[in-house]
Design a protein around this motif. Structure first.
Motif, PDB file in Angstrom:
ATOM      1  N   SER A  64      31.064  10.040  98.142  1.00 58.86           N
ATOM      2  CA  SER A  64      31.924  10.443  97.026  1.00 58.86           C
ATOM      3  C   SER A  64      33.401  10.274  97.378  1.00 58.86           C
ATOM      4  O   SER A  64      34.217   9.919  96.516  1.00 58.86           O
ATOM      5  CB  SER A  64      31.642  11.896  96.617  1.00 58.86           C
ATOM      6  OG  SER A  64      32.031  12.800  97.631  1.00 58.86           O
ATOM      7  N   PHE A  68      35.623   7.907  95.149  1.00 58.38           N
ATOM      8  CA  PHE A  68      36.777   8.505  94.488  1.00 58.38           C
ATOM      9  C   PHE A  68      38.039   7.671  94.714  1.00 58.38           C
ATOM     10  O   PHE A  68      38.834   7.459  93.795  1.00 58.38           O
ATOM     11  CB  PHE A  68      37.000   9.933  94.976  1.00 58.38           C
ATOM     12  CG  PHE A  68      38.170  10.601  94.327  1.00 58.38           C
ATOM     13  CD1 PHE A  68      38.079  11.106  93.043  1.00 58.38           C
ATOM     14  CD2 PHE A  68      39.381  10.727  94.996  1.00 58.38           C
ATOM     15  CE1 PHE A  68      39.163  11.713  92.423  1.00 58.38           C
ATOM     16  CE2 PHE A  68      40.471  11.328  94.401  1.00 58.38           C
ATOM     17  CZ  PHE A  68      40.364  11.827  93.111  1.00 58.38           C
ATOM     18  N   MET A  84      30.065   7.922  91.258  1.00 57.93           N
ATOM     19  CA  MET A  84      30.503   9.305  91.366  1.00 57.93           C
ATOM     20  C   MET A  84      29.603  10.210  90.530  1.00 57.93           C
ATOM     21  O   MET A  84      29.220  11.305  90.960  1.00 57.93           O
ATOM     22  CB  MET A  84      31.960   9.444  90.902  1.00 57.93           C
ATOM     23  CG  MET A  84      32.986   8.916  91.886  1.00 57.93           C
ATOM     24  SD  MET A  84      33.115   9.898  93.399  1.00 57.93           S
ATOM     25  CE  MET A  84      33.817  11.431  92.774  1.00 57.93           C
ATOM     26  N   TYR A 100      31.953  12.145  84.678  1.00 58.41           N
ATOM     27  CA  TYR A 100      32.135  10.776  85.164  1.00 58.41           C
ATOM     28  C   TYR A 100      31.356   9.776  84.321  1.00 58.41           C
ATOM     29  O   TYR A 100      31.825   8.662  84.073  1.00 58.41           O
ATOM     30  CB  TYR A 100      31.749  10.671  86.636  1.00 58.41           C
ATOM     31  CG  TYR A 100      32.894  11.021  87.560  1.00 58.41           C
ATOM     32  CD1 TYR A 100      33.935  10.116  87.792  1.00 58.41           C
ATOM     33  CD2 TYR A 100      32.961  12.270  88.184  1.00 58.41           C
ATOM     34  CE1 TYR A 100      34.998  10.435  88.623  1.00 58.41           C
ATOM     35  CE2 TYR A 100      34.023  12.591  89.022  1.00 58.41           C
ATOM     36  CZ  TYR A 100      35.033  11.674  89.228  1.00 58.41           C
ATOM     37  OH  TYR A 100      36.091  11.998  90.051  1.00 58.41           O
TER      38      TYR A 100
END
Length: 207
Positions: A64, A68, A84, A100
């Motif tokens: 993640s 990100f 994500m 997301y």
């Protein structure tokens, strides 16, 4: 083989979509996109194959963090947004996962990848009507010959009582994988029921 960190051993904390590197601002222009993507996918795949919950959690958090960063480098790139969403899905962080997914859909509401994995999100939560909606959108926008989509649509129609359509999609899936040994049995099972379309889905469809 991927070795080391993309960010020169900087200390990173990832929590609900926020990334801090020792409270310093990040110059995203200096980050290599390709190596970051490879590292993110590497961590994600390791998470899927993890043997323990702790190991899975650790790899998901690492993935993640990398994804990100990619959302910051390329904010209109759908792939890291979907990834994500998938990470948060596996972590059971429902609101963040959906956020997301909706960000990705805002960029392109017909994107097959986004819709497929959003279908998966609802499938695992047994929300079959919503799952079917997203699977169908994926099917109509590039995944017509995707075996997983065809099987999931067949399962959705079967669970919702539309056995005629369920059988049609099981047959489509069988054409993609004719060596599959389970689908012929499922097709025969449904055909013996003579397509009694009296399930929950049909009742909802008439409302």
């Amino acid at each position: 083989m991927l070795i080391g960190s993309t960010y020169n051993n900087a200390v990173m904390a990832v929590e609900f979509g926020e990334v801090n590197y020792n409270n310093a601002l990040i110059d995203y222009s200096k980050i290599d996109t390709d190596s970051t993507l490879k590292l993110a996918d590497y961590y994600f795949e390791k998470a899927l194959k993890a043997q323990t919950a702790k190991e899975k959690k650790d790899y998901l958090q690492r993935a993640s963090g990398e994804y990100f960063i990619l959302t910051k480098i390329e904010p209109h790139n759908i792939y890291p947004l979907v990834q994500m969403a998938r990470v948060y899905d596996y972590e059971k962080q429902n609101s963040y996962s959906k956020a997301y997914f909706f960000r990705a859909l805002k960029i392109d509401k017909t994107n097959a990848l986004t819709n497929y994995y959003f279908g998966e999100y609802y499938y695992t939560r047994e929300d079959y009507i919503r799952a079917l909606h997203y699977y169908n959108t994926a099917f109509e926008n590039g995944f017509r010959e995707n075996f997983n989509v065809l099987v999931k649509m067949a399962i959705m129609y079967e669970k919702l009582g539309d056995l005629l359509r369920a059988n049609q999609y099981y047959k489509k899936a069988f054409l993609i994988q004719p060596n599959n040994t389970l689908l012929p049995e499922k097709i025969r099972e449904i055909e013996t029921l003579k397509y009694k379309n009296t399930g929950y889905y049909n009742k909802r469809r008439k409302q």
